[in-house]
Design a protein around this motif. Structure first.
Motif, PDB file in Angstrom:
ATOM      1  N   MET A   1      -5.377 -13.064 -17.824  1.00 54.84           N
ATOM      2  CA  MET A   1      -4.590 -12.141 -17.037  1.00 54.84           C
ATOM      3  C   MET A   1      -4.600 -12.593 -15.579  1.00 54.84           C
ATOM      4  N   LYS A   2      -3.466 -12.537 -14.937  1.00 57.19           N
ATOM      5  CA  LYS A   2      -3.346 -12.899 -13.538  1.00 57.19           C
ATOM      6  C   LYS A   2      -2.918 -11.673 -12.752  1.00 57.19           C
ATOM      7  N   LEU A   3      -3.518 -11.507 -11.583  1.00 53.89           N
ATOM      8  CA  LEU A   3      -3.183 -10.366 -10.741  1.00 53.89           C
ATOM      9  C   LEU A   3      -3.043 -10.846  -9.313  1.00 53.89           C
ATOM     10  N   HIS A   4      -1.909 -10.568  -8.736  1.00 54.56           N
ATOM     11  CA  HIS A   4      -1.628 -10.951  -7.350  1.00 54.56           C
ATOM     12  C   HIS A   4      -1.056  -9.721  -6.675  1.00 54.56           C
ATOM     13  N   GLN A   5      -1.944  -8.840  -6.228  1.00 56.28           N
ATOM     14  CA  GLN A   5      -1.560  -7.524  -5.726  1.00 56.28           C
ATOM     15  C   GLN A   5      -2.292  -7.257  -4.424  1.00 56.28           C
ATOM     16  N   LEU A   6      -1.621  -6.578  -3.496  1.00 56.26           N
ATOM     17  CA  LEU A   6      -2.214  -6.234  -2.211  1.00 56.26           C
ATOM     18  C   LEU A   6      -1.956  -4.763  -1.935  1.00 56.26           C
ATOM     19  N   GLN A   7      -2.974  -4.062  -1.432  1.00 56.42           N
ATOM     20  CA  GLN A   7      -2.834  -2.671  -1.000  1.00 56.42           C
ATOM     21  C   GLN A   7      -3.162  -2.622   0.484  1.00 56.42           C
ATOM     22  N   VAL A   8      -2.273  -2.001   1.250  1.00 61.39           N
ATOM     23  CA  VAL A   8      -2.459  -1.914   2.692  1.00 61.39           C
ATOM     24  C   VAL A   8      -2.136  -0.488   3.133  1.00 61.39           C
ATOM     25  N   ILE A   9      -3.011   0.081   3.973  1.00 64.82           N
ATOM     26  CA  ILE A   9      -2.738   1.372   4.596  1.00 64.82           C
ATOM     27  C   ILE A   9      -2.543   1.104   6.080  1.00 64.82           C
ATOM     28  N   GLY A  10      -1.409   1.538   6.596  1.00 60.16           N
ATOM     29  CA  GLY A  10      -1.118   1.330   8.003  1.00 60.16           C
ATOM     30  C   GLY A  10      -0.015   2.260   8.463  1.00 60.16           C
ATOM     31  N   ARG A  11       0.498   1.975   9.639  1.00 57.86           N
ATOM     32  CA  ARG A  11       1.585   2.783  10.209  1.00 57.86           C
ATOM     33  C   ARG A  11       2.839   1.943  10.318  1.00 57.86           C
ATOM     34  N   ILE A  12       3.968   2.582  10.022  1.00 60.54           N
ATOM     35  CA  ILE A  12       5.254   1.892  10.092  1.00 60.54           C
ATOM     36  C   ILE A  12       5.578   1.605  11.554  1.00 60.54           C
ATOM     37  N   GLY A  13       5.962   0.355  11.836  1.00 63.75           N
ATOM     38  CA  GLY A  13       6.206  -0.084  13.201  1.00 63.75           C
ATOM     39  C   GLY A  13       7.581   0.252  13.734  1.00 63.75           C
ATOM     40  N   GLN A  14       8.553   0.346  12.853  1.00 64.91           N
ATOM     41  CA  GLN A  14       9.901   0.742  13.244  1.00 64.91           C
ATOM     42  C   GLN A  14      10.551   1.398  12.033  1.00 64.91           C
ATOM     43  N   ASP A  15      11.534   2.240  12.269  1.00 67.98           N
ATOM     44  CA  ASP A  15      12.183   2.938  11.164  1.00 67.98           C
ATOM     45  C   ASP A  15      12.667   1.934  10.118  1.00 67.98           C
ATOM     46  N   ALA A  16      12.464   2.283   8.856  1.00 66.21           N
ATOM     47  CA  ALA A  16      12.938   1.422   7.771  1.00 66.21           C
ATOM     48  C   ALA A  16      14.462   1.362   7.803  1.00 66.21           C
ATOM     49  N   ARG A  17      14.987   0.272   7.302  1.00 70.77           N
ATOM     50  CA  ARG A  17      16.445   0.105   7.270  1.00 70.77           C
ATOM     51  C   ARG A  17      16.837  -0.532   5.949  1.00 70.77           C
ATOM     52  N   ILE A  18      18.078  -0.287   5.566  1.00 68.65           N
ATOM     53  CA  ILE A  18      18.624  -0.928   4.366  1.00 68.65           C
ATOM     54  C   ILE A  18      19.417  -2.136   4.840  1.00 68.65           C
ATOM     55  N   ILE A  19      19.087  -3.283   4.293  1.00 68.56           N
ATOM     56  CA  ILE A  19      19.737  -4.536   4.668  1.00 68.56           C
ATOM     57  C   ILE A  19      20.564  -5.014   3.492  1.00 68.56           C
ATOM     58  N   ASP A  20      21.799  -5.392   3.761  1.00 66.34           N
ATOM     59  CA  ASP A  20      22.666  -5.986   2.748  1.00 66.34           C
ATOM     60  C   ASP A  20      22.723  -7.485   3.025  1.00 66.34           C
ATOM     61  N   HIS A  21      22.118  -8.282   2.141  1.00 64.67           N
ATOM     62  CA  HIS A  21      22.059  -9.734   2.330  1.00 64.67           C
ATOM     63  C   HIS A  21      22.648 -10.421   1.107  1.00 64.67           C
ATOM     64  N   GLN A  22      23.789 -11.023   1.291  1.00 64.94           N
ATOM     65  CA  GLN A  22      24.475 -11.751   0.223  1.00 64.94           C
ATOM     66  C   GLN A  22      24.662 -10.894  -1.028  1.00 64.94           C
ATOM     67  N   GLY A  23      25.083  -9.659  -0.808  1.00 64.57           N
ATOM     68  CA  GLY A  23      25.371  -8.755  -1.916  1.00 64.57           C
ATOM     69  C   GLY A  23      24.157  -8.072  -2.517  1.00 64.57           C
ATOM     70  N   ARG A  24      22.969  -8.358  -2.011  1.00 62.40           N
ATOM     71  CA  ARG A  24      21.747  -7.703  -2.492  1.00 62.40           C
ATOM     72  C   ARG A  24      21.248  -6.770  -1.407  1.00 62.40           C
ATOM     73  N   LYS A  25      20.828  -5.569  -1.801  1.00 65.22           N
ATOM     74  CA  LYS A  25      20.331  -4.592  -0.835  1.00 65.22           C
ATOM     75  C   LYS A  25      18.813  -4.525  -0.890  1.00 65.22           C
ATOM     76  N   PHE A  26      18.224  -4.406   0.300  1.00 70.37           N
ATOM     77  CA  PHE A  26      16.788  -4.317   0.461  1.00 70.37           C
ATOM     78  C   PHE A  26      16.437  -3.178   1.401  1.00 70.37           C
ATOM     79  N   VAL A  27      15.300  -2.558   1.178  1.00 71.96           N
ATOM     80  CA  VAL A  27      14.696  -1.673   2.169  1.00 71.96           C
ATOM     81  C   VAL A  27      13.665  -2.540   2.876  1.00 71.96           C
ATOM     82  N   ALA A  28      13.704  -2.544   4.216  1.00 77.70           N
ATOM     83  CA  ALA A  28      12.791  -3.380   4.988  1.00 77.70           C
ATOM     84  C   ALA A  28      12.162  -2.572   6.117  1.00 77.70           C
ATOM     85  N   PHE A  29      10.882  -2.830   6.367  1.00 73.55           N
ATOM     86  CA  PHE A  29      10.164  -2.209   7.480  1.00 73.55           C
ATOM     87  C   PHE A  29       8.920  -3.038   7.774  1.00 73.55           C
TER      88      PHE A  29
END
Length: 135
Positions: A1-29
């Motif tokens: 079994m392989k596991l490549h997972q990260l858990q992070v607790i922190g504060r958002i640095g800027q409001d999240a935004r939805i990005i449309d890149h080459q027809g694919r949508k992402f939430v980024a922050f």
């Protein structure tokens, strides 16, 4: 079994935004995590580690308005490192391909006013037939 997972607790640095890149949508922050330690001389050193977070999962498009600057969140996902050159110097960025987000406190949250506890009225026979609860 392989596991490549990260858990992070922190504060958002800027409001999240939805990005449309080459027809694919992402939430980024960005996510900031404060860190402090004492160096070899006993001097306290404080720094901030930044994570670039993004996801294509549609379920996060619905909560993007809650992912606001300053909100504390727990982010779980697959980490990666991006190396780039800027002004002749090499830099690195830690990215997290988000799989899960748990929302925490936000400085913008309104706190409920303190109220005195209210005693419930005693139940009377037949009340269960007249309530509007769906369960």
């Amino acid at each position: 079994m392989k596991l490549h997972q990260l858990q992070v607790i922190g504060r958002i640095g800027q409001d999240a935004r939805i990005i449309d890149h080459q027809g694919r949508k992402f939430v980024a922050f960005s996510l900031a995590v404060d860190e402090s330690y004492k160096d070899g001389n006993g001097t306290k050193v404080e720094r901030v580690i930044w994570y670039d977070c993004n996801t294509e999962q549609e379920r996060f498009f619905k909560v993007v308005s809650w992912l606001t600057k300053g909100r504390e969140v727990l982010v779980e996902g697959k980490p990666s490192v991006r190396v780039y050159e800027k002004d002749g110097r090499h830099h690195g960025a830690i990215r997290i391909q988000v799989q899960n987000i748990s929302l925490g406190y936000s400085p913008n949250d309104e706190r409920p006013a303190a109220t005195a506890p209210v005693a419930a009225a005693p139940a009377t026979a037949g009340d269960e037939e007249n309530n509007d609860l769906p369960f």
